[in-house]
Motif scaffolding. Structure first.
Motif, mmCIF file in Angstrom:
data_model
loop_
_atom_site.group_PDB
_atom_site.id
_atom_site.type_symbol
_atom_site.label_atom_id
_atom_site.label_comp_id
_atom_site.label_asym_id
_atom_site.label_seq_id
_atom_site.Cartn_x
_atom_site.Cartn_y
_atom_site.Cartn_z
ATOM 1 N N VAL A 1 93.744 -32.424 25.498
ATOM 2 C CA VAL A 1 94.029 -31.133 26.116
ATOM 3 C C VAL A 1 94.647 -30.122 25.154
ATOM 4 C CG1 VAL A 1 95.328 -29.972 27.939
ATOM 5 C CG2 VAL A 1 94.119 -32.098 28.421
ATOM 6 N N PRO A 2 95.694 -30.463 24.373
ATOM 7 C CA PRO A 2 96.266 -29.449 23.489
ATOM 8 C C PRO A 2 95.280 -28.917 22.456
ATOM 9 C CG PRO A 2 97.792 -31.278 23.736
ATOM 10 C CD PRO A 2 96.489 -31.671 24.387
ATOM 11 N N ILE A 3 94.363 -29.723 22.018
ATOM 12 C CA ILE A 3 93.371 -29.284 21.047
ATOM 13 C C ILE A 3 92.494 -28.195 21.646
ATOM 14 C CG2 ILE A 3 91.300 -30.010 19.790
ATOM 15 C CD1 ILE A 3 92.616 -32.732 19.450
ATOM 16 N N ALA A 4 92.155 -28.339 22.921
ATOM 17 C CA ALA A 4 91.208 -27.434 23.553
ATOM 18 C C ALA A 4 91.864 -26.184 24.142
ATOM 19 C CB ALA A 4 90.445 -28.179 24.639
ATOM 20 N N ASP A 5 93.194 -26.112 24.155
ATOM 21 C CA ASP A 5 93.874 -24.990 24.787
ATOM 22 C C ASP A 5 93.728 -23.672 24.036
ATOM 23 O OD1 ASP A 5 94.671 -26.394 26.973
ATOM 24 O OD2 ASP A 5 96.697 -26.772 26.259
ATOM 25 N N GLY A 6 93.632 -23.704 22.743
ATOM 26 C CA GLY A 6 93.514 -22.478 21.956
ATOM 27 C C GLY A 6 92.763 -22.742 20.670
ATOM 28 N N VAL A 7 92.402 -21.676 19.993
ATOM 29 C CA VAL A 7 91.687 -21.809 18.718
ATOM 30 C C VAL A 7 92.592 -22.566 17.750
ATOM 31 C CG1 VAL A 7 90.652 -20.556 16.801
ATOM 32 C CG2 VAL A 7 90.447 -19.651 19.119
ATOM 33 N N PRO A 8 92.087 -23.628 17.133
ATOM 34 C CA PRO A 8 92.926 -24.396 16.201
ATOM 35 C C PRO A 8 93.267 -23.572 14.962
ATOM 36 C CG PRO A 8 90.654 -25.140 16.091
ATOM 37 C CD PRO A 8 90.729 -24.151 17.217
ATOM 38 N N LYS A 9 94.298 -23.995 14.276
ATOM 39 C CA LYS A 9 94.704 -23.312 13.047
ATOM 40 C C LYS A 9 94.203 -24.120 11.849
ATOM 41 C CE LYS A 9 98.855 -21.170 15.013
ATOM 42 N NZ LYS A 9 98.148 -20.699 16.106
ATOM 43 N N PHE A 10 93.308 -23.519 11.075
ATOM 44 C CA PHE A 10 92.768 -24.149 9.880
ATOM 45 C C PHE A 10 93.292 -23.428 8.645
ATOM 46 C CE2 PHE A 10 88.623 -25.024 12.439
ATOM 47 C CZ PHE A 10 89.166 -26.155 13.000
ATOM 48 N N ASP A 11 93.448 -24.153 7.551
ATOM 49 C CA ASP A 11 93.829 -23.562 6.271
ATOM 50 C C ASP A 11 92.539 -23.105 5.583
ATOM 51 O OD1 ASP A 11 94.759 -22.861 3.771
ATOM 52 O OD2 ASP A 11 95.751 -24.771 3.368
ATOM 53 N N ILE A 12 92.088 -21.901 5.923
ATOM 54 C CA ILE A 12 90.796 -21.443 5.421
ATOM 55 C C ILE A 12 90.828 -21.145 3.931
ATOM 56 C CG2 ILE A 12 89.911 -20.654 7.631
ATOM 57 C CD1 ILE A 12 90.635 -17.789 6.818
ATOM 58 N N ALA A 13 91.984 -20.796 3.401
ATOM 59 C CA ALA A 13 92.077 -20.562 1.951
ATOM 60 C C ALA A 13 91.754 -21.852 1.204
ATOM 61 C CB ALA A 13 93.458 -20.043 1.574
ATOM 62 N N ARG A 14 92.342 -22.945 1.657
ATOM 63 C CA ARG A 14 92.085 -24.253 1.024
ATOM 64 C C ARG A 14 90.619 -24.648 1.202
ATOM 65 N NH1 ARG A 14 91.800 -29.524 2.630
ATOM 66 N NH2 ARG A 14 92.504 -31.085 1.146
ATOM 67 N N SER A 15 90.123 -24.497 2.425
ATOM 68 C CA SER A 15 88.735 -24.869 2.696
ATOM 69 C C SER A 15 87.766 -24.055 1.842
ATOM 70 C CB SER A 15 88.408 -24.667 4.179
ATOM 71 O OG SER A 15 89.145 -25.550 4.979
ATOM 72 N N CYS A 16 88.011 -22.745 1.726
ATOM 73 C CA CYS A 16 87.122 -21.893 0.927
ATOM 74 C C CYS A 16 87.173 -22.277 -0.550
ATOM 75 C CB CYS A 16 87.478 -20.425 1.111
ATOM 76 S SG CYS A 16 86.937 -19.752 2.713
ATOM 77 N N LYS A 17 88.365 -22.571 -1.050
ATOM 78 C CA LYS A 17 88.486 -22.975 -2.457
ATOM 79 C C LYS A 17 87.718 -24.269 -2.720
ATOM 80 C CE LYS A 17 92.846 -20.661 -3.279
ATOM 81 N NZ LYS A 17 94.289 -20.804 -3.445
ATOM 82 N N LEU A 18 87.840 -25.226 -1.802
ATOM 83 C CA LEU A 18 87.119 -26.492 -1.965
ATOM 84 C C LEU A 18 85.615 -26.293 -1.855
ATOM 85 C CD1 LEU A 18 89.449 -28.887 0.056
ATOM 86 C CD2 LEU A 18 89.135 -28.828 -2.426
ATOM 87 N N ASP A 19 85.181 -25.452 -0.934
ATOM 88 C CA ASP A 19 83.750 -25.185 -0.776
ATOM 89 C C ASP A 19 83.175 -24.499 -2.008
ATOM 90 O OD1 ASP A 19 83.690 -26.348 1.702
ATOM 91 O OD2 ASP A 19 83.661 -24.459 2.818
ATOM 92 N N VAL A 20 83.895 -23.514 -2.542
ATOM 93 C CA VAL A 20 83.423 -22.786 -3.717
ATOM 94 C C VAL A 20 83.377 -23.706 -4.927
ATOM 95 C CG1 VAL A 20 84.027 -20.939 -5.335
ATOM 96 C CG2 VAL A 20 84.078 -20.509 -2.884
ATOM 97 N N ALA A 21 84.351 -24.587 -5.038
ATOM 98 C CA ALA A 21 84.375 -25.526 -6.157
ATOM 99 C C ALA A 21 83.168 -26.463 -6.121
ATOM 100 C CB ALA A 21 85.664 -26.337 -6.138
#
Length: 99
Positions: A16-36
C-alpha cells in the motif's frame, strides 16, 4: 503449511505505501549510470537530456497517478525498483501499457 490471515494482511500492508504516491527516485544517479553505459552525445548533454526526460515523466506521473489502478502502481513500482537504476520514464511506460 497454510498461510494465516494475519500473514496475508501484514504482507498486503507492505504494498500500500508504495502505491500511495509517486515514488522518489534518484534520477541524477540513474542518468549518470545510463549515460556511462552508452556512447554518443557528450556526457553533460546526455545527462541533461536524461534529467529533462525524467523530470517531465515525473510531473506527468504526479498528475495522473491516482488514475492508474493501485495494483498496477504497486507492480510497476516494484519492477522499477529492481536493478538499481529506477526511471520515471520506464515507470510511466509500465503503467500506460498496464491499462
Amino acid at each position: 503449511m497454510p498461510i494465516s490471515i494475519s500473514m496475508i494482511l501484514l504482507s498486503s500492508q507492505l504494498i500500500v505505501p508504495i502505491a500511495d504516491g509517486v515514488p522518489k527516485f534518484d534520477i541524477a544517479r540513474s542518468c549518470k549510470l545510463d549515460v556511462a553505459a552508452t556512447a554518443g552525445l557528450a556526457v553533460d548533454q546526455s545527462i541533461k537530456s536524461c534529467m529533462n526526460d525524467e523530470q517531465k515523466a515525473k510531473r506527468q506521473l504526479a498528475s495522473q497517478w491516482s488514475k492508474f489502478p493501485a495494483a498496477g502502481r504497486a507492480s510497476c513500482t516494484s519492477e522499477e525498483s529492481v536493478g538499481g537504476t529506477p526511471s520515471y520514464v520506464s515507470l510511466l511506460t509500465c503503467l500506460q501499457f498496464g491499462q
